[in-house]
Design an enzyme around this catalytic site. Structure first.
Site, PDB file in Angstrom:
ATOM      1  N   LYS A   1      13.929  -0.204   3.232  1.00  0.00           N
ATOM      2  CA  LYS A   1      14.166  -0.709   4.528  1.00  0.00           C
ATOM      3  C   LYS A   1      15.227  -2.023   4.118  1.00  0.00           C
ATOM      4  CE  LYS A   1      11.536   2.492   5.613  1.00  0.00           C
ATOM      5  NZ  LYS A   1      10.016   2.338   5.985  1.00  0.00           N
TER       6      LYS A   1
ATOM      7  N   ARG B   1       9.259   5.966 -18.540  1.00  0.00           N
ATOM      8  CA  ARG B   1       8.226   5.831 -17.569  1.00  0.00           C
ATOM      9  C   ARG B   1       7.470   4.477 -17.842  1.00  0.00           C
ATOM     10  NH1 ARG B   1       4.047   8.230 -18.876  1.00  0.00           N
ATOM     11  NH2 ARG B   1       5.138  10.118 -19.652  1.00  0.00           N
TER      12      ARG B   1
ATOM     13  N   ASP C   1       1.342  -5.171   3.974  1.00  0.00           N
ATOM     14  CA  ASP C   1       2.387  -4.521   4.059  1.00  0.00           C
ATOM     15  C   ASP C   1       3.414  -5.530   4.701  1.00  0.00           C
ATOM     16  OD1 ASP C   1       4.624  -3.116   4.454  1.00  0.00           O
ATOM     17  OD2 ASP C   1       3.610  -1.062   4.450  1.00  0.00           O
TER      18      ASP C   1
ATOM     19  N   TYR D   1       1.370   2.291   9.411  1.00  0.00           N
ATOM     20  CA  TYR D   1       2.382   2.992   8.947  1.00  0.00           C
ATOM     21  C   TYR D   1       1.586   4.436   8.871  1.00  0.00           C
ATOM     22  CZ  TYR D   1       6.414   5.356   6.756  1.00  0.00           C
ATOM     23  OH  TYR D   1       7.319   6.235   6.508  1.00  0.00           O
TER      24      TYR D   1
END
Ligand SMILES: *Cc1c(COP(=O)(O)O)cnc(C)c1O
Length: 418
Positions: A234, A83, A209, A136
């Protein structure tokens, strides 16, 4: 100016076709080589997938040495637990940082993990953020529901209204100005220098973003933005086969986010990091092809009698054409357009298209097409959608890397039936 060094000069070679001995490495060279060790384990050319959840210590002294260097020293040169870090993840983070001209990058399991982890990591209770609209939907939902519940207020201001951003700033409360550029679905382009300037003057941090742009078309850090975020699902991954997200910025800020990721837990698995690194190798080639086709498609659609309106920042008719031209190298692979039709006939047009798949998402090698009224806002009525600025006849087309002419022919035959 930084941006001249970081961008125009860097890409001088490919732009004017001459050899520039002083130029920094270009985006395609960075996409292939940056961040990778030249000599890798087992002399492998590719970064190995270090598929492990934890890491071993030979004896107690080695563990003590590790603890001392990570608590009081410079930081250890090895990993402890999955982690907290992984060599395959580290490698792709270094490449992503170089591509955006950043000190460092932190990778997450999805774009939304990047958004939520960043905001949860940095925002104190009682603080306030400013967000531009046309963003978004899940990002806005996170701010207006989850953050609201934690006592963090959000002001949503119209995209492109810089006076409204400044007017929304609350002294000692506002911590972040958040915008996307280009936006979804209208491809609005934010004036990054102006947003960075507002942030600096009011001591408010700025976040862009930049998913729709990629580091090939736009590098917000070069314009003074503090943090840049991408959904790597993307263009960065580029093959519609992984979910990931990334935040890039200054070293100390990213180190703090990495520490927080160890608590919040949003690290991706090493296999995803490997797929992302592999996808990134062709990022510049893919995006340049997508830029070229999208511009040709936008011009074709704008001239077509069955099309009412085209939204593409590379068209003179787009409200942000001037900003986009000044700030971007290419305009990206997403086009939105309104056909002469209603909810049903727009769907019929989409159904006649042979090449694109009907699917949410964007930025991969396959063209994807969707009707935002159905895929994102079907829970609302036509009137409610209009109030949100989403028309029933709006189509979002994410251009893949298929041949330009084939995509134009496909649109031509599908529009003939309208
Ligand atoms: C897809 C997307 C996200 C969310 O990313 P996921 O990887 O799907 O979690 C955030 N911002 C923008 C602009 C996006 O397109």
């Amino acid at each position: 100016m930084l941006r001249q060094n970081g961008f125009a000069v860097q890409n001088g070679h490919s732009q004017n076709g001459t050899y520039d001995r002083m130029a920094k490495q270009g985006s395609s060279t960075l996409a292939v080589h940056a961040g990778e060790q030249r000599r890798k384990a087992y002399h492998a050319l590719h970064t190995p997938i270090v598929q492990t959840a934890t890491y071993t210590f030979a004896n107690t002294q080695e563990l003590i040495d590790f603890m001392e260097s990570s608590i009081w020293g410079e930081g250890a040169e090895r990993e402890e637990y999955g982690r907290y870090g992984n060599p395959t993840v580290d490698s792709v983070e270094r490449k992503l940082a170089k591509l955006d001209n950043a000190d460092a990058a932190v990778l997450y399991a999805s774009g939304m993990t990047a958004v939520t982890s960043l905001l949860l990591s940095v925002l104190p209770a009682g603080s306030h953020i400013i967000m531009t609209d046309d963003c978004y939907r899940r990002t806005r939902q996170f701010a207006l529901t989850f953050l609201q519940r934690l006592g963090i207020e959000t002001s949503v201001v119209p995209m492109g209204d810089y006076e409204a951003i400044e007017a929304a700033i609350l002294k000692r409360k506002t911590r972040f100005i958040i915008s996307e550029s280009p936006t979804n679905p209208y491809l609005r382009v934010a004036d990054l220098e102006r947003i960075a300037d507002i942030g600096r003057r009011h001591k408010v941090q700025t976040l862009i973003d930049s998913t729709f742009a990629t580091p090939i078309n736009q590098r917000p850090l070069d314009w003074g933005i503090d943090y840049v975020l991408h959904s790597a699902t993307k263009y960065l991954g580029g093959h519609n086969d992984l979910l990931a997200g990334v935040v890039v910025g200054q070293a100390d800020r990213i180190a703090a986010l990495r520490d927080a990721r160890g608590i919040l837990g949003g690290i991706p698995d090493p296999h995803t990091a490997f797929l992302l690194e592999r996808g990134l190798k062709t990022l510049a080639l893919r995006v340049e092809q997508q830029n070229r086709t999208a511009l040709a498609v936008a011009r074709f659609l704008e001239a077509h009698p069955r099309i009412e309106r085209v939204w593409y920042p590379g068209l003179e008719s787009h409200p942000d054409y001037a900003t986009a031209t000044a700030q971007m190298k290419g305009f990206g692979g997403v086009i939105s357009f309104e056909v002469a039709g209603d909810l049903r006939s727009t769907g019929n047009f989409i159904d006649r298209m042979q090449i694109p798949y009907i699917a949410p998402s964007l930025g991969g090698v396959e063209s994807l097409i969707e009707q935002p009224a159905i895929v994102s806002y079907y829970d609302k009525t036509t009137e409610e959608r209009l109030a949100l600025g989403i028309k029933d006849n709006l189509v979002r087309f994410s251009i893949g890397i298929e041949d330009t002419n084939d995509i134009l022919n496909d649109l031509d035959q599908a529009l003939a039936g309208l």
